[in-house]
Motif scaffolding. Structure first.
Motif, PDB file in Angstrom:
ATOM      1  N   LYS A   2       0.828  -1.201   0.000  1.00 31.18           N
ATOM      2  CA  LYS A   2       0.000   0.000   0.000  1.00 31.18           C
ATOM      3  C   LYS A   2       0.866   1.255   0.000  1.00 31.18           C
ATOM      4  O   LYS A   2       0.498   2.273  -0.567  1.00 31.18           O
ATOM      5  N   LEU A  14      -8.474  -2.413  -5.221  1.00 24.98           N
ATOM      6  CA  LEU A  14      -9.633  -2.917  -4.489  1.00 24.98           C
ATOM      7  C   LEU A  14     -10.734  -3.331  -5.461  1.00 24.98           C
ATOM      8  O   LEU A  14     -11.367  -4.379  -5.281  1.00 24.98           O
ATOM      9  N   ASN A  70     -10.724   3.155  -1.072  1.00 28.33           N
ATOM     10  CA  ASN A  70      -9.515   2.825  -0.333  1.00 28.33           C
ATOM     11  C   ASN A  70      -8.581   4.018  -0.404  1.00 28.33           C
ATOM     12  O   ASN A  70      -8.791   4.934  -1.201  1.00 28.33           O
ATOM     13  N   ASN A  81     -15.993   7.092   5.520  1.00 31.80           N
ATOM     14  CA  ASN A  81     -17.048   6.415   4.756  1.00 31.80           C
ATOM     15  C   ASN A  81     -18.262   7.321   4.568  1.00 31.80           C
ATOM     16  O   ASN A  81     -18.918   7.297   3.527  1.00 31.80           O
ATOM     17  N   SER A 104     -15.320  -0.771   1.563  1.00 29.29           N
ATOM     18  CA  SER A 104     -14.385   0.258   1.993  1.00 29.29           C
ATOM     19  C   SER A 104     -13.264  -0.278   2.894  1.00 29.29           C
ATOM     20  O   SER A 104     -13.471  -1.158   3.725  1.00 29.29           O
ATOM     21  N   LEU A 105     -12.076   0.331   2.682  1.00 26.50           N
ATOM     22  CA  LEU A 105     -10.943   0.125   3.591  1.00 26.50           C
ATOM     23  C   LEU A 105     -10.626   1.413   4.347  1.00 26.50           C
ATOM     24  O   LEU A 105      -9.595   1.515   5.010  1.00 26.50           O
ATOM     25  N   PRO A 108      -9.729   2.403   9.011  1.00 28.02           N
ATOM     26  CA  PRO A 108      -9.324   1.032   9.351  1.00 28.02           C
ATOM     27  C   PRO A 108      -9.422   0.705  10.837  1.00 28.02           C
ATOM     28  O   PRO A 108      -9.487  -0.481  11.200  1.00 28.02           O
ATOM     29  N   ASN A 114     -15.404  -2.514  11.357  1.00 25.73           N
ATOM     30  CA  ASN A 114     -14.605  -3.734  11.446  1.00 25.73           C
ATOM     31  C   ASN A 114     -15.390  -4.904  12.024  1.00 25.73           C
ATOM     32  O   ASN A 114     -14.920  -6.045  11.991  1.00 25.73           O
ATOM     33  N   ARG A 131     -16.385  -4.425   4.663  1.00 23.22           N
ATOM     34  CA  ARG A 131     -14.986  -4.605   4.335  1.00 23.22           C
ATOM     35  C   ARG A 131     -14.891  -5.581   3.158  1.00 23.22           C
ATOM     36  O   ARG A 131     -15.855  -6.301   2.863  1.00 23.22           O
ATOM     37  N   PRO A 132     -13.770  -5.612   2.452  1.00 24.49           N
ATOM     38  CA  PRO A 132     -13.660  -6.475   1.270  1.00 24.49           C
ATOM     39  C   PRO A 132     -13.971  -7.949   1.535  1.00 24.49           C
ATOM     40  O   PRO A 132     -14.505  -8.623   0.654  1.00 24.49           O
ATOM     41  N   GLN A 133     -13.648  -8.443   2.729  1.00 23.72           N
ATOM     42  CA  GLN A 133     -13.902  -9.861   3.006  1.00 23.72           C
ATOM     43  C   GLN A 133     -15.404 -10.181   3.074  1.00 23.72           C
ATOM     44  O   GLN A 133     -15.796 -11.339   3.012  1.00 23.72           O
TER      45      GLN A 133
END
Length: 257
Positions: A2, A14, A70, A81, A104-105, A108, A114, A131-133
């Protein structure tokens, strides 16, 4: 990694990550789904990706407008956000999507974002921050929820179609009734006119008949008078004519047979 990327490149990475994750399961999990970058800028704005899933009949099950955000750890002005939710809701509305999801990242260290799937529908309807996951899980979750209501959507579409058919039938029936009434009125007027003309003809013929009968009566009276005509009646009261007829009789008597 990054640290070596610019803010733009981090964001693109992303997007590529999400697109790769989706394409890995597209064939098995979403065979009829559309998931492509939003390239329509006619309204002056666009999101990153649009997801639409359809059933076998082509009825839309669910649609989602995605925005991926990101930034590099070295970016001076940190974004939140919250800064992107209003524009995302605008894009969702303009592109006729049911849901909006911000992948969104940003922020953090936020325990709110989270902890899993963040529901921000209290700010904007049907909107989530993940989050991406959780990119694939949010699609699966929203699609499954929508599938449960698909039966009701199908029934609603059928009812709407039936109502349209009924409305069309009523409109056609009313048009037929109006046309029939107009044609009946025109024919009725023609019948009335014809009957009036027939009555006039009958009246004229009756007058002609009466006139002929009157003439026949006058001829009969004249004939009767002619039959009743005699010399005696013709010379009655006329001395000259009486004398002449008397002389004729004498002459006839003196002529030998």
């Amino acid at each position: 990694m990054k640290a070596r990327l610019s803010t733009k490149m981090v964001g693109e990475t992303l997007e590529q990550h999400c697109e790769t994750e989706f394409n890995r399961i597209r064939a098995t999990a979403f065979p009829r789904a559309y998931f492509e970058k939003d390239s329509d800028v006619r309204t002056g704005s666009k999101g990153d990706y649009i997801f639409r899933d359809l059933d076998e009949a082509g009825t839309e099950i669910v649609s989602i407008m995605f925005e991926m955000k990101n930034e590099s750890d070295k970016t001076a002005a940190k974004k939140k956000n919250e800064d992107f939710l209003k524009e995302l809701d605008k894009d969702r509305t303009e592109k006729s999507c049911e849901y909006a999801v911000l992948v969104s990242l940003l922020e953090p260290d936020s325990e709110l974002y989270n902890s899993g799937i963040g529901d921000v529908s209290h700010r904007y309807p049907k909107m989530y921050v993940v989050r991406p996951q959780f990119f694939i899980p949010i699609i699966t979750l929203l699609r499954n929820v929508a599938q449960n209501s698909l039966k009701y959507k199908t029934e609603l579409a059928l009812v709407i179609a039936q109502n349209v058919d009924i409305t069309s039938f009523e409109d056609e029936l009313e048009a037929f009734k109006t046309g029939f009434a107009r044609n009946y009125e025109l024919v009725s007027k023609k019948f009335k006119t014809a009957i009036e003309e027939i009555d006039k003809t009958i009246d004229h013929l009756q007058k002609t008949k009466d006139a002929l009968l009157g003439s026949e009566n006058n001829l009969r009276l004249a004939n009767n008078k002619a039959d009743d005509l005699t010399v005696k009646k013709l010379t009655k009261g006329n001395a000259t004519m009486t004398g002449k007829f008397a002389e004729l009789k004498k002459d006839d008597a003196s002529v030998p047979e």
